[in-house]
Design a protein around this motif. Structure first.
Motif, PDB file in Angstrom:
ATOM      1  N   SER A   2      53.316 -52.483  90.227  1.00 51.20           N
ATOM      2  CA  SER A   2      53.579 -53.664  91.150  1.00 51.20           C
ATOM      3  C   SER A   2      54.082 -54.970  90.330  1.00 51.20           C
ATOM      4  O   SER A   2      53.430 -55.328  89.332  1.00 51.20           O
ATOM      5  N   ILE A  95      39.810 -50.403 100.415  1.00 49.95           N
ATOM      6  CA  ILE A  95      41.273 -51.037  99.797  1.00 49.95           C
ATOM      7  C   ILE A  95      40.559 -52.111  98.599  1.00 49.95           C
ATOM      8  O   ILE A  95      40.757 -51.982  97.342  1.00 49.95           O
ATOM      9  N   LYS A 199      57.042 -58.452 104.146  1.00 47.53           N
ATOM     10  CA  LYS A 199      56.895 -57.289 105.023  1.00 47.53           C
ATOM     11  C   LYS A 199      55.794 -57.459 105.597  1.00 47.53           C
ATOM     12  O   LYS A 199      54.964 -58.221 105.995  1.00 47.53           O
ATOM     13  N   PHE A 201      52.618 -54.666 107.998  1.00 46.73           N
ATOM     14  CA  PHE A 201      51.949 -53.330 107.903  1.00 46.73           C
ATOM     15  C   PHE A 201      51.062 -53.495 109.108  1.00 46.73           C
ATOM     16  O   PHE A 201      50.313 -54.550 109.220  1.00 46.73           O
ATOM     17  N   ILE A 206      47.418 -48.635 104.072  1.00 47.56           N
ATOM     18  CA  ILE A 206      48.830 -48.421 103.571  1.00 47.56           C
ATOM     19  C   ILE A 206      49.073 -49.489 102.544  1.00 47.56           C
ATOM     20  O   ILE A 206      50.059 -49.384 102.130  1.00 47.56           O
ATOM     21  N   PRO A 208      48.126 -50.426  99.678  1.00 45.06           N
ATOM     22  CA  PRO A 208      48.316 -50.254  98.183  1.00 45.06           C
ATOM     23  C   PRO A 208      49.795 -49.519  97.931  1.00 45.06           C
ATOM     24  O   PRO A 208      50.460 -49.845  97.048  1.00 45.06           O
ATOM     25  N   ASP A 209      50.244 -48.827  98.921  1.00 45.57           N
ATOM     26  CA  ASP A 209      51.835 -48.411  98.829  1.00 45.57           C
ATOM     27  C   ASP A 209      52.650 -49.103  98.904  1.00 45.57           C
ATOM     28  O   ASP A 209      53.832 -49.010  98.121  1.00 45.57           O
ATOM     29  N   LEU A 210      52.355 -50.293  99.640  1.00 45.88           N
ATOM     30  CA  LEU A 210      53.221 -51.242  99.792  1.00 45.88           C
ATOM     31  C   LEU A 210      53.596 -52.059  98.506  1.00 45.88           C
ATOM     32  O   LEU A 210      54.690 -52.886  98.464  1.00 45.88           O
TER      33      LEU A 210
END
Length: 211
Positions: A2, A95, A199, A201, A206, A208-210
Motif C-alpha cells: 500500500s 479490521i 474510492k 466501499f 473489504i 484491506p483489499d482496497l
C-alpha cells in the motif's frame, strides 16, 4: 504494498454505529422545541455537521434562537442512549485487529464522547491516545484542520495518509487537506460519496483489499 503509511478513521458511522442514535436524540429535542422533523431529515441535514451548525438549523426551523443549554441537554441524552444501545460498525474490530500500519481516529465530536463510544464498543484498546477531536482545536469540517493535525501528530504527510469517512462534509474536509479519502457507504442515504471520494466501499471487511 500500500502507498498509505497511516489511516485516519472518522468515528461516528465509521467505527461506531452512532449516527441513528445521536440524530434521533437531536430530532426528539428539536421537536420538543416545535421543529416537526424526523430521523430522515436529521440524517440528510445534520450528519457530519458541527453541533453549532445543527443548532443553527434548529433555530431556523423553530423561528427563534435555540436554548443556550441545547448542547448540554443533547450530550446528556445522547450519552445515555449510547450507553444503552451503541454497537461497533460490523467488521471494524477485525479490521483494526489486523492492520499493520499506524492508525488513529479524528472526529467532530468532543473527546469525552469519542472515548465513551470507543470504550462502550470495545474499540478503545486499538486507539489508546491516538484520538483527535475538532473541539480541541476549535476547527470544524469541512475545514481540513482536524485531519492535518492528526497526520502531523502521527508523523506523516497528508499524501501518506488515507482518511476513512462516511459523510459528505467529512470527505470534503479530507480532500481540502490533500488526503485520499475512502467513503464508507453503508449509510450513505443520499448516494453522495461516490461523486466525491477517492474510492467507496460498503463492507468494512473489504477495506484491506482496497489499500
Amino acid at each position: 504494498m500500500s502507498k498509505y503509511k497511516c489511516i485516519i478513521f472518522d468515528c461516528d458511522g465509521v467505527l461506531v454505529d452512532s449516527e441513528p442514535l445521536s440524530n434521533q436524540v437531536m430530532v426528539d429535542i428539536a421537536n420538543e422545541l416545535g421543529a416537526n422533523i424526523n430521523l430522515d431529515y436529521a440524517l440528510r441535514n445534520f450528519k457530519g455537521n458541527s453541533f453549532d451548525n445543527c443548532a443553527n438549523q434548529i433555530s431556523e426551523l423553530i423561528g427563534r434562537k435555540a436554548p443556550e443549554n441545547l448542547e448540554a441537554i443533547y450530550r446528556e441524552r445522547s450519552f445515555e442512549k449510547f450507553r444503552n444501545e451503541i454497537q461497533p460498525i460490523e467488521g471494524v474490530k477485525e479490521i483494526l485487529g489486523n492492520l499493520t500500519i499506524p492508525f488513529c481516529v479524528a472526529s467532530s465530536g468532543p473527546e469525552n464522547k469519542i472515548k465513551l463510544n470507543l470504550n462502550l464498543t470495545g474499540l478503545d484498546e486499538y486507539f489508546q491516545e491516538n484520538i483527535f477531536s475538532c473541539y480541541t482545536i476549535q476547527k470544524w469540517k469541512p475545514e481540513p484542520d482536524i485531519f492535518i493535525w492528526a497526520s502531523q501528530s502521527m508523523g506523516f504527510e497528508p499524501s501518506e495518509c488515507l482518511v476513512v469517512e462516511d459523510s459528505k462534509i467529512g470527505v470534503k474536509a479530507a480532500l481540502n487537506g490533500g488526503f485520499d479519502v475512502f467513503g464508507y457507504t453503508a449509510h450513505d442515504y443520499q448516494d453522495e460519496l461516490p461523486k466525491l471520494a477517492t474510492k467507496t466501499f460498503s463492507d468494512m471487511l473489504i477495506l484491506p483489499d482496497l489499500l
